[in-house]
Design a protein around this motif. Structure first.
Motif, PDB file in Angstrom:
ATOM      1  N   MET A  47      24.959  72.323  34.601  1.00  0.00           N
ATOM      2  CA  MET A  47      25.408  71.863  35.917  1.00  0.00           C
ATOM      3  C   MET A  47      24.965  72.859  36.990  1.00  0.00           C
ATOM      4  N   ALA A  48      24.400  72.359  38.066  1.00  0.00           N
ATOM      5  CA  ALA A  48      23.905  73.228  39.141  1.00  0.00           C
ATOM      6  C   ALA A  48      25.075  73.856  39.893  1.00  0.00           C
ATOM      7  N   LEU A  49      24.895  75.111  40.257  1.00  0.00           N
ATOM      8  CA  LEU A  49      25.925  75.805  41.031  1.00  0.00           C
ATOM      9  C   LEU A  49      25.863  75.374  42.489  1.00  0.00           C
ATOM     10  N   LYS A  50      27.007  75.208  43.104  1.00  0.00           N
ATOM     11  CA  LYS A  50      27.084  74.790  44.501  1.00  0.00           C
ATOM     12  C   LYS A  50      27.176  76.009  45.407  1.00  0.00           C
ATOM     13  N   SER A  51      26.406  76.012  46.464  1.00  0.00           N
ATOM     14  CA  SER A  51      26.443  77.123  47.412  1.00  0.00           C
ATOM     15  C   SER A  51      27.781  77.142  48.161  1.00  0.00           C
ATOM     16  N   THR A  52      28.300  78.342  48.360  1.00  0.00           N
ATOM     17  CA  THR A  52      29.552  78.515  49.108  1.00  0.00           C
ATOM     18  C   THR A  52      29.289  79.055  50.511  1.00  0.00           C
ATOM     19  N   PHE A  53      28.044  78.994  50.962  1.00  0.00           N
ATOM     20  CA  PHE A  53      27.659  79.619  52.230  1.00  0.00           C
ATOM     21  C   PHE A  53      28.480  79.095  53.407  1.00  0.00           C
ATOM     22  N   LYS A  54      28.596  77.758  53.525  1.00  0.00           N
ATOM     23  CA  LYS A  54      29.310  77.184  54.667  1.00  0.00           C
ATOM     24  C   LYS A  54      30.794  77.515  54.622  1.00  0.00           C
ATOM     25  N   ALA A  55      31.388  77.482  53.433  1.00  0.00           N
ATOM     26  CA  ALA A  55      32.804  77.818  53.284  1.00  0.00           C
ATOM     27  C   ALA A  55      33.047  79.283  53.622  1.00  0.00           C
ATOM     28  N   ASP A  56      32.128  80.162  53.193  1.00  0.00           N
ATOM     29  CA  ASP A  56      32.254  81.587  53.497  1.00  0.00           C
ATOM     30  C   ASP A  56      32.140  81.835  55.000  1.00  0.00           C
ATOM     31  N   LEU A  57      31.225  81.107  55.655  1.00  0.00           N
ATOM     32  CA  LEU A  57      31.043  81.258  57.099  1.00  0.00           C
ATOM     33  C   LEU A  57      32.315  80.860  57.845  1.00  0.00           C
ATOM     34  N   LYS A  58      32.966  79.803  57.385  1.00  0.00           N
ATOM     35  CA  LYS A  58      34.218  79.365  58.004  1.00  0.00           C
ATOM     36  C   LYS A  58      35.300  80.422  57.833  1.00  0.00           C
ATOM     37  N   LYS A  59      35.384  81.010  56.630  1.00  0.00           N
ATOM     38  CA  LYS A  59      36.365  82.067  56.381  1.00  0.00           C
ATOM     39  C   LYS A  59      36.093  83.291  57.247  1.00  0.00           C
ATOM     40  N   GLU A  60      34.809  83.623  57.419  1.00  0.00           N
ATOM     41  CA  GLU A  60      34.450  84.772  58.262  1.00  0.00           C
ATOM     42  C   GLU A  60      34.976  84.582  59.676  1.00  0.00           C
ATOM     43  N   ARG A  61      34.791  83.381  60.214  1.00  0.00           N
ATOM     44  CA  ARG A  61      35.246  83.104  61.577  1.00  0.00           C
ATOM     45  C   ARG A  61      36.767  83.167  61.677  1.00  0.00           C
ATOM     46  N   GLN A  62      37.447  82.748  60.623  1.00  0.00           N
ATOM     47  CA  GLN A  62      38.905  82.819  60.611  1.00  0.00           C
ATOM     48  C   GLN A  62      39.402  84.262  60.504  1.00  0.00           C
ATOM     49  N   LEU A  63      38.515  85.145  60.041  1.00  0.00           N
ATOM     50  CA  LEU A  63      38.854  86.560  59.907  1.00  0.00           C
ATOM     51  C   LEU A  63      38.702  87.324  61.221  1.00  0.00           C
ATOM     52  N   PHE A  64      37.913  86.781  62.167  1.00  0.00           N
ATOM     53  CA  PHE A  64      37.609  87.481  63.418  1.00  0.00           C
ATOM     54  C   PHE A  64      38.851  87.962  64.182  1.00  0.00           C
ATOM     55  N   PRO A  65      39.884  87.118  64.372  1.00  0.00           N
ATOM     56  CA  PRO A  65      41.048  87.588  65.143  1.00  0.00           C
ATOM     57  C   PRO A  65      41.698  88.831  64.545  1.00  0.00           C
ATOM     58  N   LEU A  66      41.794  88.884  63.216  1.00  0.00           N
ATOM     59  CA  LEU A  66      42.372  90.064  62.561  1.00  0.00           C
ATOM     60  C   LEU A  66      41.488  91.288  62.783  1.00  0.00           C
ATOM     61  N   LEU A  67      40.182  91.134  62.632  1.00  0.00           N
ATOM     62  CA  LEU A  67      39.265  92.254  62.818  1.00  0.00           C
ATOM     63  C   LEU A  67      39.320  92.760  64.260  1.00  0.00           C
ATOM     64  N   ASP A  68      39.363  91.848  65.207  1.00  0.00           N
ATOM     65  CA  ASP A  68      39.427  92.242  66.616  1.00  0.00           C
ATOM     66  C   ASP A  68      40.716  93.015  66.913  1.00  0.00           C
ATOM     67  N   ARG A  69      41.819  92.606  66.297  1.00  0.00           N
ATOM     68  CA  ARG A  69      43.073  93.347  66.473  1.00  0.00           C
ATOM     69  C   ARG A  69      42.955  94.745  65.881  1.00  0.00           C
ATOM     70  N   MET A  70      42.311  94.847  64.736  1.00  0.00           N
ATOM     71  CA  MET A  70      42.124  96.146  64.088  1.00  0.00           C
ATOM     72  C   MET A  70      41.268  97.068  64.951  1.00  0.00           C
ATOM     73  N   TYR A  71      40.183  96.528  65.507  1.00  0.00           N
ATOM     74  CA  TYR A  71      39.325  97.333  66.377  1.00  0.00           C
ATOM     75  C   TYR A  71      40.093  97.802  67.613  1.00  0.00           C
ATOM     76  N   THR A  72      40.861  96.908  68.205  1.00  0.00           N
ATOM     77  CA  THR A  72      41.632  97.248  69.404  1.00  0.00           C
ATOM     78  C   THR A  72      42.617  98.375  69.116  1.00  0.00           C
ATOM     79  N   LEU A  73      43.240  98.345  67.951  1.00  0.00           N
ATOM     80  CA  LEU A  73      44.252  99.343  67.596  1.00  0.00           C
ATOM     81  C   LEU A  73      43.653 100.683  67.172  1.00  0.00           C
ATOM     82  N   HIS A  74      42.509 100.649  66.485  1.00  0.00           N
ATOM     83  CA  HIS A  74      42.037 101.855  65.802  1.00  0.00           C
ATOM     84  C   HIS A  74      40.754 102.466  66.365  1.00  0.00           C
ATOM     85  N   LEU A  75      40.056 101.774  67.250  1.00  0.00           N
ATOM     86  CA  LEU A  75      38.870 102.374  67.873  1.00  0.00           C
ATOM     87  C   LEU A  75      39.310 103.128  69.134  1.00  0.00           C
ATOM     88  N   LYS A  76      39.559 104.408  69.004  1.00  0.00           N
ATOM     89  CA  LYS A  76      40.104 105.177  70.120  1.00  0.00           C
ATOM     90  C   LYS A  76      39.055 105.515  71.183  1.00  0.00           C
TER      91      LYS A  76
END
Length: 204
Positions: A1-30
């Motif tokens: 059975m051929a493996l299915k690419s998860t590229f699009k699903a991973d890209l969606k998860k990355e975008r959902q991660l942005f708000p958390l990363l931006d909060r981390m940068y705001t708090l910790h990049l002095k």
């Protein structure tokens, strides 16, 4: 059975991660401001975020890499992409790609969520790309040397030890032929190993 690419699903998860990363940068990049880059041509060059020093104005291009396959887990290692396949053609991975303009990798690990795709916490490790490549080269680990190992790989095991690295304490090669459609080949490195050698630093 051929493996299915998860590229699009991973890209969606990355975008959902942005708000958390931006909060981390705001708090910790002095000493730095940050700007998230949306231009696709810049992202192709390995630039997701730009850090700008508040005093000197010096800018650094950041490529964010997240362990999206390991949500609610805290791995001590990170996978640096050597090569992968697309439409049955071998493509250059991001680690040794000379077209990338990345100054630092922001490695996002220990990503936790309280509910599906609602991310609440993570760790961010900044890796100096130039220092990493120079350090690997000093150990005799280059794109060319790894290519020789890849060509000789028997295909019996996903994990391939390297003579230059202690497999348990430092790193090894990993072939994801059976797990991912893109069949990436990654250099797996211990985050503590990078930190101890002055290549990486934990932001949070």
């Amino acid at each position: 059975m051929a493996l299915k690419s998860t590229f699009k699903a991973d890209l969606k998860k990355e975008r959902q991660l942005f708000p958390l990363l931006d909060r981390m940068y705001t708090l910790h990049l002095k000493h730095y401001r940050f700007e998230r880059i949306s231009a696709y041509d810049q992202q192709l060059k390995g630039i997701d975020v730009v850090f700008t020093h508040k005093t000197t104005g010096e800018k650094y291009s950041i490529d964010e890499k997240a362990q999206l396959d390991y949500i609610n887990d805290d791995l001590p290692t990170f996978a640096f992409e050597i090569e992968y396949q697309k439409k049955e053609l071998v493509r250059e991975g991001w680690l040794f790609d000379t077209a990338k303009k990345t100054d630092f990798y922001a490695l996002v690990t220990a990503i936790y969520e309280d509910s599906p795709n609602t991310f609440t916490s993570c760790k961010i490790t900044l890796v100096n790309r130039k220092k990493l490549l120079a350090f690997l080269a000093s150990k005799g680990i280059t794109r060319q040397s790894l290519d020789q190992v890849i060509k000789k790989h028997p295909g019996k095991s996903a994990k391939q030890t390297l003579a230059q690295l202690h497999a348990k304490k430092q790193g090894y090669l990993y072939f994801s032929n059976l797990q991912k459609a893109e069949k990436p080949i990654n250099l797996i490195l211990k985050l503590d190993f990078l930190t101890v050698n002055g290549i990486a630093k934990r932001l949070v």
